[in-house]
Design a protein around this motif. Structure first.
Motif, mmCIF file in Angstrom:
data_model
loop_
_atom_site.group_PDB
_atom_site.id
_atom_site.type_symbol
_atom_site.label_atom_id
_atom_site.label_comp_id
_atom_site.label_asym_id
_atom_site.label_seq_id
_atom_site.Cartn_x
_atom_site.Cartn_y
_atom_site.Cartn_z
ATOM 1 N N LYS A 1 0.841 -1.208 0.000
ATOM 2 C CA LYS A 1 0.000 0.000 0.000
ATOM 3 C C LYS A 1 0.874 1.256 0.000
ATOM 4 O O LYS A 1 0.600 2.214 -0.737
ATOM 5 C CB LYS A 1 -0.902 -0.010 1.230
ATOM 6 C CG LYS A 1 -1.832 1.186 1.326
ATOM 7 C CD LYS A 1 -2.730 1.083 2.565
ATOM 8 C CE LYS A 1 -3.637 2.301 2.685
ATOM 9 N NZ LYS A 1 -4.495 2.217 3.898
ATOM 10 N N LEU A 2 1.927 1.225 0.827
ATOM 11 C CA LEU A 2 2.829 2.376 0.878
ATOM 12 C C LEU A 2 3.527 2.578 -0.464
ATOM 13 O O LEU A 2 3.661 3.710 -0.953
ATOM 14 C CB LEU A 2 3.856 2.152 1.991
ATOM 15 C CG LEU A 2 4.606 3.380 2.507
ATOM 16 C CD1 LEU A 2 3.643 4.354 3.169
ATOM 17 C CD2 LEU A 2 5.688 2.958 3.496
ATOM 18 N N LYS B 1 1.476 4.208 -3.159
ATOM 19 C CA LYS B 1 1.299 5.654 -2.985
ATOM 20 C C LYS B 1 2.453 6.453 -3.585
ATOM 21 O O LYS B 1 2.272 7.574 -4.061
ATOM 22 C CB LYS B 1 1.193 5.984 -1.493
ATOM 23 C CG LYS B 1 -0.022 5.385 -0.794
ATOM 24 C CD LYS B 1 -1.267 6.184 -1.076
ATOM 25 C CE LYS B 1 -2.425 5.694 -0.231
ATOM 26 N NZ LYS B 1 -3.657 6.478 -0.487
ATOM 27 N N PRO C 1 4.248 6.361 9.411
ATOM 28 C CA PRO C 1 4.361 5.820 8.046
ATOM 29 C C PRO C 1 4.753 6.898 7.042
ATOM 30 O O PRO C 1 5.326 6.576 5.996
ATOM 31 C CB PRO C 1 2.966 5.268 7.766
ATOM 32 C CG PRO C 1 2.063 5.940 8.727
ATOM 33 C CD PRO C 1 2.885 6.208 9.952
ATOM 34 N N GLU C 2 4.471 8.160 7.360
ATOM 35 C CA GLU C 2 4.863 9.230 6.438
ATOM 36 C C GLU C 2 6.394 9.346 6.365
ATOM 37 O O GLU C 2 6.949 9.705 5.325
ATOM 38 C CB GLU C 2 4.256 10.566 6.882
ATOM 39 C CG GLU C 2 2.770 10.719 6.581
ATOM 40 C CD GLU C 2 1.892 9.871 7.487
ATOM 41 O OE1 GLU C 2 2.368 9.438 8.562
ATOM 42 O OE2 GLU C 2 0.725 9.618 7.117
ATOM 43 N N ALA D 1 7.391 6.674 4.082
ATOM 44 C CA ALA D 1 6.971 7.022 2.716
ATOM 45 C C ALA D 1 8.013 7.922 2.058
ATOM 46 O O ALA D 1 8.320 7.785 0.868
ATOM 47 C CB ALA D 1 5.615 7.716 2.749
ATOM 48 N N ILE E 1 0.350 12.887 0.574
ATOM 49 C CA ILE E 1 1.062 12.403 1.757
ATOM 50 C C ILE E 1 1.796 13.583 2.382
ATOM 51 O O ILE E 1 2.511 14.320 1.694
ATOM 52 C CB ILE E 1 2.082 11.296 1.396
ATOM 53 C CG1 ILE E 1 1.362 10.118 0.736
ATOM 54 C CG2 ILE E 1 2.856 10.843 2.617
ATOM 55 C CD1 ILE E 1 2.321 9.072 0.178
ATOM 56 N N VAL F 1 -1.190 7.976 5.713
ATOM 57 C CA VAL F 1 -0.885 7.135 4.545
ATOM 58 C C VAL F 1 -1.109 5.667 4.868
ATOM 59 O O VAL F 1 -1.388 4.861 3.970
ATOM 60 C CB VAL F 1 0.557 7.394 4.060
ATOM 61 C CG1 VAL F 1 1.595 6.921 5.071
ATOM 62 C CG2 VAL F 1 0.795 6.729 2.709
ATOM 63 N N LEU F 2 -0.993 5.292 6.136
ATOM 64 C CA LEU F 2 -1.311 3.942 6.596
ATOM 65 C C LEU F 2 -2.106 4.069 7.890
ATOM 66 O O LEU F 2 -1.964 5.053 8.631
ATOM 67 C CB LEU F 2 -0.028 3.119 6.876
ATOM 68 C CG LEU F 2 0.873 2.744 5.706
ATOM 69 C CD1 LEU F 2 2.087 1.957 6.225
ATOM 70 C CD2 LEU F 2 0.135 1.929 4.653
ATOM 71 N N GLU G 1 -1.753 -0.963 10.177
ATOM 72 C CA GLU G 1 -0.859 -1.249 9.033
ATOM 73 C C GLU G 1 0.581 -0.849 9.361
ATOM 74 O O GLU G 1 1.528 -1.573 9.027
ATOM 75 C CB GLU G 1 -1.359 -0.497 7.801
ATOM 76 C CG GLU G 1 -2.663 -1.063 7.242
ATOM 77 C CD GLU G 1 -3.292 -0.164 6.204
ATOM 78 O OE1 GLU G 1 -4.067 -0.676 5.366
ATOM 79 O OE2 GLU G 1 -3.045 1.076 6.239
ATOM 80 N N PHE G 2 0.751 0.299 10.002
ATOM 81 C CA PHE G 2 2.103 0.734 10.365
ATOM 82 C C PHE G 2 2.714 -0.237 11.375
ATOM 83 O O PHE G 2 3.902 -0.590 11.270
ATOM 84 C CB PHE G 2 2.036 2.150 10.937
ATOM 85 C CG PHE G 2 3.377 2.745 11.234
ATOM 86 C CD1 PHE G 2 4.419 2.679 10.316
ATOM 87 C CD2 PHE G 2 3.606 3.384 12.454
ATOM 88 C CE1 PHE G 2 5.655 3.243 10.594
ATOM 89 C CE2 PHE G 2 4.845 3.948 12.730
ATOM 90 C CZ PHE G 2 5.869 3.868 11.805
#
Length: 358
Positions: free
Chosen positions: A160-161, A164, A205-206, A209, A278, A333-334, A338-339
């Motif tokens: 998913k990450l 993006k 998560p950013e 990313a 993001i 973003v997650l 998820e993270f």
């Protein structure tokens, strides 16, 4: 024979110490004739070699008769002089051009060769066919021998990450390596690897990313082969690289891109993050935290790790902060789950192997 093609001569025929006197004549067919009252000799002009200049004399030798010596007066008729081998100080082409011109040509050729060697990675790297690059990547690191962490939830979060920050239809391959080093690396053949040590350092998560988008930028901008050629030379293409997984990965991790390439990858990352909405503030915070913990700055000595070959963290943090839109409401973003799955995937993978230096 015309006087212009003959002169007085003395010679030793190479068989004894008797010095003969007579005349040297050009026969007009590529040969010389030595004729005296008690001796006569004939030989090809190609056999004659210039020896030395003495006061009022010129000395020649014959290649086929080591002890032969021909002694002629310094002033020789023009017709005959044109058939004799010229004096050679530095070699045939240097003597023909002159030392000054030869040195200038050599200097220009050397400078061109150095310039070609130094610039070859920049123009050759992006032109390496993707198929070659994939083969080189496989030769260097293969499939990592089970050292990539996998869990269903972690793989889904990473996918998913990646989606993006890599909008291309044919995406790069990404994984989390079971390695404590705070690092990430783009591999030849379109692979990106985050080291678990870096994943554990990330607070959001950013942050990941930003790092992942940066490494994808290296792949998309074809920086990887350029850096490989600069690091390892053309041997990477001609003979392949060390196929050992550990050596290959650590060599790639220590591989440096040019500062321009790093900034270009950062530009790519910020553009993709903006496209996917993001927040760049996570990446900015990551760089600021890493700079504080590792003393990274423009003047700091290079260190092992992801920060070593990159522009200073302060510069990068400022660039990411500047990319943030004022009063923007960026969605996560997650999700937190998820993270968490991404951060725990190495610890929860019972089959993953560890990287080792030996």
């Amino acid at each position: 024979m015309e006087d212009a093609f003959q002169t007085a001569a003395q010679w030793y025929d190479g068989t004894n110490a008797v010095r003969h006197s007579g005349t040297l004549s050009w026969d007009g067919r590529g040969g010389f004739t030595l004729a005296g009252p008690e001796a006569r000799d004939e030989f090809d002009a190609a056999d004659l070699r210039f020896g030395e200049i003495r006061p009022e004399q010129r000395v020649y030798h014959r290649a086929s008769v080591p002890d032969f010596r021909l002694i002629l007066p310094k002033e020789i008729p023009a017709g005959l002089a044109a058939q004799l081998p010229a004096k050679s100080d530095y070699g045939a082409w240097v003597d023909k051009l002159g030392l000054g011109k030869a040195a200038a040509i050599f200097g220009v050729a050397s400078a061109a060769a150095v310039a070609l060697f130094l610039t070859a990675p920049d123009w050759l790297g992006p032109r390496i066919p993707p198929g070659w690059e994939r083969q080189i990547g496989e030769a260097m690191v293969g499939d990592f021998g089970g050292r990539i962490c996998h869990t269903p939830a972690g793989d889904a979060a990473l996918a998913k990450l990646l989606a993006k920050v890599d909008p291309a239809e044919e995406k790069v391959r990404a994984g989390v390596a079971n390695m404590a080093m705070v690092n990430a690396v783009a591999l030849p053949g379109g692979q990106v690897m985050l080291f678990d040590g870096l994943v554990q350092q990330a607070d959001s998560p950013e942050e990941l990313a930003g790092v992942l988008a940066h490494e994808v930028g290296h792949v998309r901008e074809r920086h990887v082969m350029t850096a490989l050629l600069r690091q390892f030379g053309l041997s990477i293409l001609l003979a392949g690289a060390d196929s050992g997984v550990t050596n290959g990965v650590f060599g790639l991790a220590a591989m440096g891109y040019s500062r321009d390439a790093e900034r270009e990858a950062d530009d790519y990352a910020r553009a993709r993050m903006a496209q996917s909405n993001i927040s760049p503030m996570g990446a900015a915070g990551f760089f600021e935290r890493m700079a504080k913990s590792r003393g990274d700055s423009e003047d700091a000595p290079a260190m092992i790790g992801w920060l070593a070959s990159h522009p200073s963290s302060g510069e990068r943090a400022e660039a990411y902060r500047a990319a943030a839109e004022e009063d923007a409401d960026y969605p996560p973003v997650l999700t937190e789950a998820e993270f968490a799955a991404l951060k725990s995937m190495c610890a929860q993978d019972p089959d993953v192997e560890e990287f080792g230096f030996f």
